[in-house]
Design a protein around this motif. Structure first.
Motif, short mmCIF file in Angstrom:
data_model
loop_
_atom_site.label_atom_id
_atom_site.label_comp_id
_atom_site.label_asym_id
_atom_site.label_seq_id
_atom_site.Cartn_x
_atom_site.Cartn_y
_atom_site.Cartn_z
N ASP A 159 0.84 -1.20 0.00
CA ASP A 159 0.00 0.00 0.00
C ASP A 159 0.87 1.25 0.00
N SER A 160 0.44 2.24 -0.73
CA SER A 160 1.18 3.50 -0.79
C SER A 160 1.22 4.14 0.60
N GLY A 161 2.41 4.50 1.04
CA GLY A 161 2.56 5.13 2.35
C GLY A 161 2.79 4.16 3.49
N ALA A 162 2.61 2.86 3.22
CA ALA A 162 2.81 1.86 4.28
C ALA A 162 4.30 1.73 4.60
N PRO A 163 4.66 1.57 5.89
CA PRO A 163 6.08 1.42 6.25
C PRO A 163 6.68 0.19 5.59
N ALA A 164 7.87 0.36 5.03
CA ALA A 164 8.53 -0.76 4.35
C ALA A 164 8.85 -1.91 5.29
N HIS A 165 9.10 -1.58 6.60
CA HIS A 165 9.51 -2.65 7.52
C HIS A 165 8.41 -3.67 7.78
N ASN A 166 7.15 -3.31 7.44
CA ASN A 166 6.05 -4.28 7.59
C ASN A 166 6.13 -5.40 6.56
N TYR A 167 6.97 -5.22 5.56
CA TYR A 167 7.05 -6.19 4.46
C TYR A 167 8.39 -6.92 4.43
N ALA A 168 9.15 -6.83 5.52
CA ALA A 168 10.46 -7.49 5.55
C ALA A 168 10.77 -7.99 6.95
N ARG A 169 11.60 -9.01 7.03
CA ARG A 169 12.07 -9.52 8.31
C ARG A 169 13.41 -10.21 8.12
N VAL A 170 14.24 -10.16 9.16
CA VAL A 170 15.53 -10.86 9.11
C VAL A 170 15.26 -12.36 9.14
N SER A 171 15.77 -13.08 8.15
CA SER A 171 15.49 -14.51 8.05
C SER A 171 16.65 -15.37 8.55
N GLY A 172 17.86 -14.79 8.62
CA GLY A 172 18.97 -15.61 9.08
C GLY A 172 20.26 -14.83 9.24
#
Length: 316
Positions: A159-172
């Motif tokens: 979504d436009s304006g949504a924080p990028a960190h909601n779409y990523a996570r450290v996997s390893g």
């Protein structure tokens, strides 16, 4: 005659705990047996057809009741003592871990001075993070120390304006090392390598302290090579970062407004209610995230990637 070797504090404590565990079990078995016997003779007294038999059976039942009460008192005393000893053991273990880690830190400090003075053995130290052992394995690096951190990043449009960190996570997080385990004899270097094999097979949490420093690692890959060294072993090690977290949950259910439609969740925490609403045209997960305090990633996980008008979605 040789003098009897005194027990250490830990051995004595373990012996006492074992003793009272047996005592608790013994008293519990005797109590249950006496309880069964008492009930049996009470029934016989009630079924007796004459007063003499009834009185005799009642006397025996009362005798078993006294025995039962005595066993219950013995059980309570032993169980109280066992709890006290177990608490003492827990405190002892915590102190032992603290002391062991202090010893490890002191050993590493002394070892670093020797390495700086030109001794052969490597500087990177590997040891157990739980403090249950003071063993340390040193590796002389030949291929360097490598640290690699990777993340999973969603390839779906957000979504436009949504924080990028909601779409990523450290996997390893991975640490790799190539080096040499040294030993004055072949047996000595093999013993060190076998210690690493043991830590690997038992999946112990390890601390790696070199140019790279991590406390929560487990060996994911280990290999060795014998070639031109008489007593030393070439090794390749890979570690995977594994961080422990404590998960807690509150008892009970969340309160919801009377106008809110709720239903019980079939996944996750049992008996937990959640809120739903009907999707309207133009509605986005970003708007719902701001209104209800849930992340976009969480909303997508429980409802799917796309919002469809007229469909009900979970927002809490």
């Amino acid at each position: 005659m040789a003098a009897k070797k005194k027990m250490t504090a830990e051995q004595k404590l373990d012996s006492e705990i074992s003793k009272y565990k047996k005592s608790v079990t013994n008293y519990k078995d005797k109590y249950n047996n006496a309880k069964t016997k008492q009930a049996s003779f009470v029934k016989k007294a009630n079924d007796a057809k004459d007063d003499k038999t009834k009185q005799f059976m009642t006397t025996i039942a009362n005798s078993w009741k006294r025995a039962k009460d005595g066993y219950k008192a013995g059980y309570d005393r032993s169980n109280t003592k066992l709890k006290s000893l177990t608490k003492k053991k827990t405190k002892f273990e915590k102190n032992k871990v603290t002391k062991n880690l202090a010893k490890v830190s002191e050993k590493i400090s002394e070892h670093s001075k020797k390495v700086d003075a030109g001794e052969n053995e490597g500087k990177p130290a590997i040891y157990r993070s739980d403090g249950q052992s003071t063993d340390i394995i040193y590796v002389a690096t030949t291929g360097g120390e490598n640290d690699d951190t990777t993340s999973d990043i969603s390839t779906w449009p957000r979504d436009s304006g949504a924080p990028a960190h909601n779409y990523a996570r450290v996997s390893g997080k991975t640490v790799t090392l190539s080096g040499i385990i040294t030993g004055n004899t072949d047996h000595e270097s093999r013993e060190k390598f076998n210690k690493l094999l043991q830590w690997h097979s038992r999946h112990y949490e390890l601390t790696y302290k070199g140019r790279i420093y991590y406390k929560h690692l487990m060996i994911s890959d280990i290999g060795r090579t014998y070639d031109d060294f008489a007593t030393n072993i070439k090794v390749n090690l890979s570690f995977q970062f594994s961080y422990p977290v404590k998960v807690t949950a509150k008892a009970g259910t969340k309160k919801t407004n009377k106008t809110t439609k709720s239903q019980k969740s079939t996944q996750g925490t049992r008996n937990k209610t959640y809120k739903t609403l009907t999707v309207k045209s133009g509605m986005t997960y970003w708007q719902l995230s701001k209104t209800y305090g849930k992340s976009v990633a969480w909303l997508e996980k429980v409802n799917g990637k796309n919002l469809i008008a007229g469909k009900k979605v979970r927002v809490r």
